[in-house]
Every structure is written in structure tokens, then in C-alpha cells.
Design an enzyme around this catalytic site. Structure first.
Site, PDB file in Angstrom:
ATOM      1  N   GLY A 363     -17.456   0.017   2.313  1.00  0.00           N
ATOM      2  CA  GLY A 363     -16.205  -0.670   2.623  1.00  0.00           C
ATOM      3  C   GLY A 363     -15.471   0.088   3.701  1.00  0.00           C
ATOM      4  N   PHE A 367      -8.141   4.398   7.021  1.00  0.00           N
ATOM      5  CA  PHE A 367      -8.490   5.591   7.771  1.00  0.00           C
ATOM      6  C   PHE A 367      -9.932   5.595   8.248  1.00  0.00           C
ATOM      7  CE2 PHE A 367      -5.079   7.813   5.108  1.00  0.00           C
ATOM      8  CZ  PHE A 367      -4.120   7.447   6.024  1.00  0.00           C
ATOM      9  N   ASP A 481       0.589   7.612  -2.642  1.00  0.00           N
ATOM     10  CA  ASP A 481      -0.113   6.394  -2.213  1.00  0.00           C
ATOM     11  C   ASP A 481      -0.942   5.832  -3.361  1.00  0.00           C
ATOM     12  OD1 ASP A 481      -0.736   4.371  -0.455  1.00  0.00           O
ATOM     13  OD2 ASP A 481      -2.392   5.440   0.492  1.00  0.00           O
TER      14      ASP A 481
END
Length: 675
Positions: A363, A367, A481
Site C-alpha cells: 500500500g 510518506f 497521529d
């Protein structure tokens, strides 16, 4: 001769580029005016009428009257339809710098759209970039209405040329307040559309726009604008707040028609108009000069990149990785001795991933891509390959290496190694065969594999992992995050928190910090972090609460408003829970396997975690205690979550259909991201 020809070619291209960007900057307000079909409706649902009632007939008559009363130069109109008790009050206000045809198109569409989006509401409002329209069963003329207030924020300011950030914020606030004062000085019945263009430096210009409905007094307009302005801190790259009576917006890029604005009659006379024209000229020259500087800077940056080996050596020094570590492998004593700075050779990773082939690609995140690999000993690994254009640089890379290497917990993903060779930045993790939680949670087919017991175990595992970061590890760590895509699942569907590139380490005696760089994912950010850059362990608790409600509902908080009348998943869950209808939030796939008491308890805990005030949110140790309780413990009553907050993403949003398209963060074609 060839070199002279080449330089002439570059100069010609550069001049053409400057001219093109200048033309586009002048045309941007005009193209922006075509976005009137993107709107944000507000339908309170507090008072409704019945279908085919007298009130509905009066409302339809009023909407028709509003759309037919846009006249040249008159961009505000209010009227009524019917008699008491079924009288309907309505008005519209168009932006002062658009054409009559654009105003007419916006109001006409608004009149149709609002009746579709709020079919049975006695009171409603819908906002667009060019206009807004509202109606009510109560008198709204000459009355300040400040709810709901919707606001959108850009990121923290990072491009200012004024060295002192405090001085910069005070300057922006001063100019905004001066602009508000200009609108405040205008009497009832006079347009209160005011704009300002102020040069901060030769490279940066501040654009401000304020507006009130003309039926307000100057004092009411000023009070409304100041309260709206309080929602948008001055230390941002831009922001906007609006309600049914007024709006405030500032940016560092033009967002209104400079030519039209310069010609508008203003309370301040010809002097202000001339100053505006001078500012427009200076702004245009600044744009051209700025583009030239960017071009020249880009040229020198390109020349500096001709030696990758030198850069790579510098990066290795920044990461404090000694040469001996680059020769280590995953076996042997050297690996055991160097877990603080684990490293692996690039050729080993090339062989493991078949040279990062597409067949091995698992995937791609923000980043860069992630690849599956198999080492020579048969061990499966996952390799995150940071893109060279990624927003994650050396600081985040080093952060992730140092943090994960020091953490050991069954609900945290294990870092097996890193690599920094030939301008590559690679992180090597243990392989998670079931990928990330979002892959299952938000896919109607794969979600069937997550019955209630598995979801409940995932919730408890994530909670344990966060508590370890906050309280039990030798470092107090705030993840910053936490989201579904950063929770990986092993072969038994056990959760493991990943991606520590944005994490921060806290000292034991510090509970809160402030950052000028807000990072994370829209929809999961706590309001104090998104708005003020303040973060603490309670910021992670908020993100956990969002994630918990997503796991129960099977719905994303980000984008939930598209189907639920502008609500976020959080406010929707709170309303259901408050009415005793919490089970309606649950994913229908869970009906056969759910335990109602556990589901309701988790919803309750999730709502406690997403409260607006950080001090009201529980700690993760309290969350784990509540999750383990048998129901005999009475949980605190949660307060209503904050209203959705949008943030600028600078990415276009595609319409869902011709009839149901929603507004945008910056109201210049960006995503509207609820909180």
C-alpha cells in the site's frame, strides 16, 4: 554557442512562466466565483413543519421571492411571506465583489438547495462562497445571530519573514481589528463589506475581508465580527469564521476580486480607494519578484543536488548512525548490541522486496509506499520506503527509529531495522499479514470478519498500547497521529500501533506542550491541538475516542458529514446517546454478535474521550479500567463534543452528485473536514 542558446531558452521560458502565474493570480477570483454550487447547510432540526402545511407553502413562496429579487448593485434583500403564526422571514447576502449574474445564480441555487437539504426545518441557513441565504419562523431582521459559527483554519504560520512570531501575530490581529472597525463605522442600511490589502514584506501580503448583513447597526456588526474573529487565531496561514450575521476571513493569497474591490465605494473616501490601488500594484510586482526568487532558488537547489553521496553522508551523521551499523544483519550478536540504532544494508532489502517491485507493494501512505519482503532466512518483513518528495524528512525518520527501538509492548509494532544508503530512507517492521484496521473497518465486505468480540478486543488492545506510551514506558510519549490506518493487525487480529514519525517525548514533570507545526490527520485531531497547537496525553485520548466510535459504527469521522446533514460522527453519536438510542450508532453487521451493554459502555467511553475540554477527558488508565468494569461502576456524563472544525487541505473535492455537494475548508475548493 550551444550554451548561450540554452540560457536564452531558459530565460524565455522563465518570462513566460512569470506572465502565466501573474495572469492566473488575477483570474483566480473570477474562477472562484463559479463555485456557488458548493455549500454548507445548517438544519438544526429543533423545530419542524409538516408536509403540505401552510408554513411550507409560505416558505416556498419566500424562497421564490428571494431568488427573483437580485438586482444590479443590490446584493442584500430581506422579506417575509404569510401571516402569523405561519409567517416566514428570509434574507440573502451576496459578496460585494462578484457580478450581478453570479449573485443571481448563487441565490437561485441556494433557494433550491436549502429546501432539499432542510426539507422540514422551520429555520435553516446555507452558506456558499458567493452568498448565503437563510429563513426562519422568527424575526431575523436587524438581529445578530451568532450560532452556528463555522470556522476553518490553515496550518500554523511558517513562511512569515518577520522573525518574531509574536510580533507577526500582533500585526495580523491589528490589521483585522482595524478592518472590523471600518465595517463598524457604517450605519444601518449601508454595505458592510470591507476588504484590506496589507504588505507585511516584499514577499508577503495579507488579505482581509469582513462582512455583515446591512440591516445590522454598526455596533452590532462590530460585536458580531469580533466574536467570529476569536475563532481564528492570527498566527495561522489563514482562517475564516462565519455565522448567519457576519463573516471574517484572512489569507496570504488573494481570495477576492482586487479590481472590483478597488472600485467599490467605501466609507473612507477616495483616499482608501487610491491606497487599495497602490497596494494592488505593489502586490502584483511582489508576485512577479517572488516567482523570480523561487526560480533562482530552485536553480541553485538543483545544482546542490548533483552529489547524492555527500548528502547521504550528511544524513548518516544527522542520524548518529556509525559506519559499523550499516554492515549488520538481523542475525548475530551485533544486532543484539545495536538495538538502539538498528540498521540493515540496502542490498539485503532490495533482495527481500524483489527490488521494491509492484507485486510486493502492500500500500501507500502519505510518506511513501510500503512493501512486503522476505529475508534469506524466511522471515517476513514490511519495508516503509520514504518518498523523496514526502513530507516526512530526517527529523521524523530519526524520531521513528529512536522511539520504536526503545519501545517494547505487544500492542506496538516492532521496528526491526532501518536503512540510510544512496539517498534512501527505509524503515523495516515486523510483517502484519492483516494489514491495517481501516482496510477491514471501512470495507463492507471485509468488515464482516470483525465481529463484536474482535472489535472489542481491538479497542482494548489499542487502549493498552496508548497507556503504555503515556504511563508505563520509560519515556512518556504522545503519538499525535493515532488513526485506523496506523493500527496494524497481526494474524490473530491483535492490534499494534504503528507510525511514530510524529510522536513527541515528554519529560515526567511536563504535561503539555505547544508546537508551531501542527501535524496529524484531520478528523482525529483534538480541538486544542488543531486550533492552538497545544498537545498533551489528552490529545491522544481524543484521537482514541474518535477511533473507538469509528470501530463501533464502521464509519469514518472524516467525511461523515456528507451523509448526515453536516454533522460529525462525534456529534451524531452524542445526539443518539443523549436520546437513549445509542445502539443505532452500531454497525449493523454487529447485530448478530454484539453484547448491548458492552457496545453502550464503549460509546459512553468514546464520548468521554472526545469532550472539548481536555481536563474533562479521562486518562488512558481510566479508560482501561472503565472498559474492564462489569457495568456496576457509574460513568461520568459526557458533554457535547465541539462543532465540526474544517482545516485547509489545498486539495480539490469532487462533487458527489449534482444535487448534494458540500462546502470546502478554505471555501476555495478544499476539503471540508469535520471534527
Amino acid at each position: 554557442m550551444p550554451s548561450i542558446t540554452k540560457h536564452r531558452h531558459i530565460s524565455t521560458n522563465f518570462i513566460n512562466l512569470v506572465l502565466l502565474l501573474t495572469v492566473l493570480s488575477l483570474l483566480s477570483p473570477a474562477t472562484e466565483a463559479q463555485q456557488h454550487r458548493l455549500g454548507i447547510p445548517s438544519c438544526p432540526n429543533t423545530t419542524t413543519f409538516t408536509i403540505n402545511s401552510t408554513y411550507q407553502a409560505n416558505r416556498d413562496t419566500l424562497l421564490s421571492s428571494l431568488s427573483s429579487n437580485v438586482t444590479r448593485g443590490v446584493f442584500f434583500y430581506n422579506t417575509t411571506a404569510g401571516n402569523s403564526p405561519d409567517m416566514v422571514y428570509g434574507l440573502f447576502l451576496c459578496r460585494g465583489d462578484i457580478s450581478t449574474s453570479a449573485c443571481q445564480a448563487c441565490v437561485t441555487y441556494a433557494a433550491t438547495h436549502i429546501s432539499r437539504r432542510c426539507p422540514l426545518d422551520k429555520t435553516a441557513v446555507v452558506w456558499y462562497e458567493e452568498c448565503f441565504l437563510r429563513y426562519s419562523n422568527r424575526n431575523i431582521f436587524s438581529v445578530v445571530t451568532e450560532t452556528p459559527t463555522i470556522y476553518f483554519l490553515s496550518g500554523r504560520s511558517s513562511i512569515v519573514t518577520i522573525s518574531e512570531e509574536d510580533r507577526f501575530e500582533k500585526f495580523v490581529l491589528k490589521v483585522i481589528n482595524e478592518t472590523i472597525a471600518m465595517a463598524e463605522s457604517r450605519p444601518v442600511g449601508v454595505s458592510k463589506y470591507v476588504t484590506r490589502v496589507e504588505n507585511i514584506s516584499s514577499f508577503q501580503t495579507l488579505y482581509i475581508r469582513v462582512d455583515c448583513t446591512p440591516d445590522l447597526s454598526g455596533a452590532d456588526c462590530g460585536r458580531c465580527l469580533r466574536r467570529a474573529r476569536a475563532y481564528i487565531p492570527a498566527g495561522r496561514q489563514g482562517g475564516r469564521a462565519f455565522n448567519p450575521s457576519c463573516s471574517v476571513r484572512y489569507e496570504f493569497n488573494p481570495f477576492f476580486n482586487l479590481t472590483v474591490v478597488a472600485a467599490l465605494p467605501a466609507k473612507g473616501g477616495e483616499k482608501h480607494i487610491k491606497l487599495n490601488r497602490i497596494r494592488i500594484l505593489i502586490t502584483s510586482l511582489s508576485v512577479i519578484f517572488g516567482v523570480a526568487v523561487v526560480f533562482i532558488s530552485g536553480f541553485f537547489i538543483w545544482r546542490r543536488r548533483n552529489s547524492e553521496d555527500k548528502e547521504n553522508i550528511h544524513e548518516v551523521q544527522l542520524l548518529d548512525l556509525e559506519n559499523e551499523h550499516s554492515k549488520e544483519t538481523f542475525s548475530g550478536k551485533n544486532w543484539e548490541r545495536s538495538q538502539e540504532f538498528p540498521s540493515i544494508q540496502l542490498d539485503i532489502l532490495h533482495a527481500a522486496t524483489n527490488h521494491f517491485s509492484d507485486e510486493n507493494k502492500l500500500g501507500e501512505g502519505g510518506f511513501g509506499p510500503v512493501y512486503k519482503g522476505t529475508l534469506a532466512n524466511g522471515k517476513e518483513i514490511a519495508v516503509k520506503r520514504l518518498s523523496r518528495t514526502s513530507g516526512q524528512g530526517l527529523v521524523e525518520f530519526k524520531n521513528e527509529v529512536l522511539l520504536i527501538a526503545r519501545l517494547q509492548h505487544k500492542n506496538l509494532v516492532r521496528l526491526l531495522g532501518c536503512c540510510l544508503e544512496k539517498n534512501e530512507k527505509l524503515l523495516v517492521y515486523e510483517f502484519m499479514p492483516n494489514r491495517s484496521l481501516d482496510v477491514f473497518l471501512f470495507d463492507s465486505n471485509l468488515a464482516t470478519q470483525l465481529d463484536w468480540q474482535k472489535r472489542f478486543n481491538i479497542i482494548k488492545g489499542i487502549a493498552r498500547g496508548i497507556m503504555y506510551l503515556h504511563e508505563d514506558s520509560r519515556l512518556r510519549i504522545i503519538h499525535r497521529d493515532l488513526k485506523a490506518s496506523n493500527v496494524l493487525l497481526d494474524h490473530k487480529m491483535n492490534p499494534k500501533i504503528s507510525d511514530f514519525g510524529m510522536a513527541r517525548i515528554f519529560c515526567e514533570d511536563i504535561n503539555q506542550a505547544n508546537t508551531n507545526r501542527v501535524v496529524g490527520t484531520y478528523g482525529y485531531m483534538a480541538p486544542e491541538y488543531a486550533m492552538e497547537g497545544l498537545f498533551s496525553i489528552k490529545s491522544d485520548v481524543f484521537s482514541f475516542g474518535v477511533l473507538l466510535l469509528e470501530i463501533i459504527s464502521g464509519k469514518k469521522n472524516n467525511g461523515f458529514h456528507l451523509a448526515k446533514r453536516g454533522e460529525s460522527l462525534l456529534t451524531f453519536a452524542w445526539k443518539l446517546w443523549s436520546k437513549g438510542e445509542g445502539m443505532e450508532l452500531m454497525d449493523q453487521l454487529l447485530v448478530p454478535s454484539c453484547v448491548a451493554s458492552e457496545v453502550l459502555k464503549c460509546i459512553h467511553i468514546g464520548l468521554l474521550c472526545v469532550q472539548e475540554d481536555p481536563s474533562d477527558r479521562p486518562t488512558m488508565s481510566s479508560v482501561i479500567f472503565m472498559l474492564a468494569s462489569d457495568g456496576t461502576i457509574k460513568l461520568p456524563h459526557p458533554t457535547e463534543p465541539a462543532f465540526s472544525v474544517g482545516r485547509v487541505v489545498t486539495k480539490s473535492i469532487e462533487p458527489i452528485s449534482s444535487e448534494e455537494v458540500f462546502s470546502v475548508n478554505e471555501i476555495t475548493v478544499s476539503n471540508f473536514s469535520p471534527r
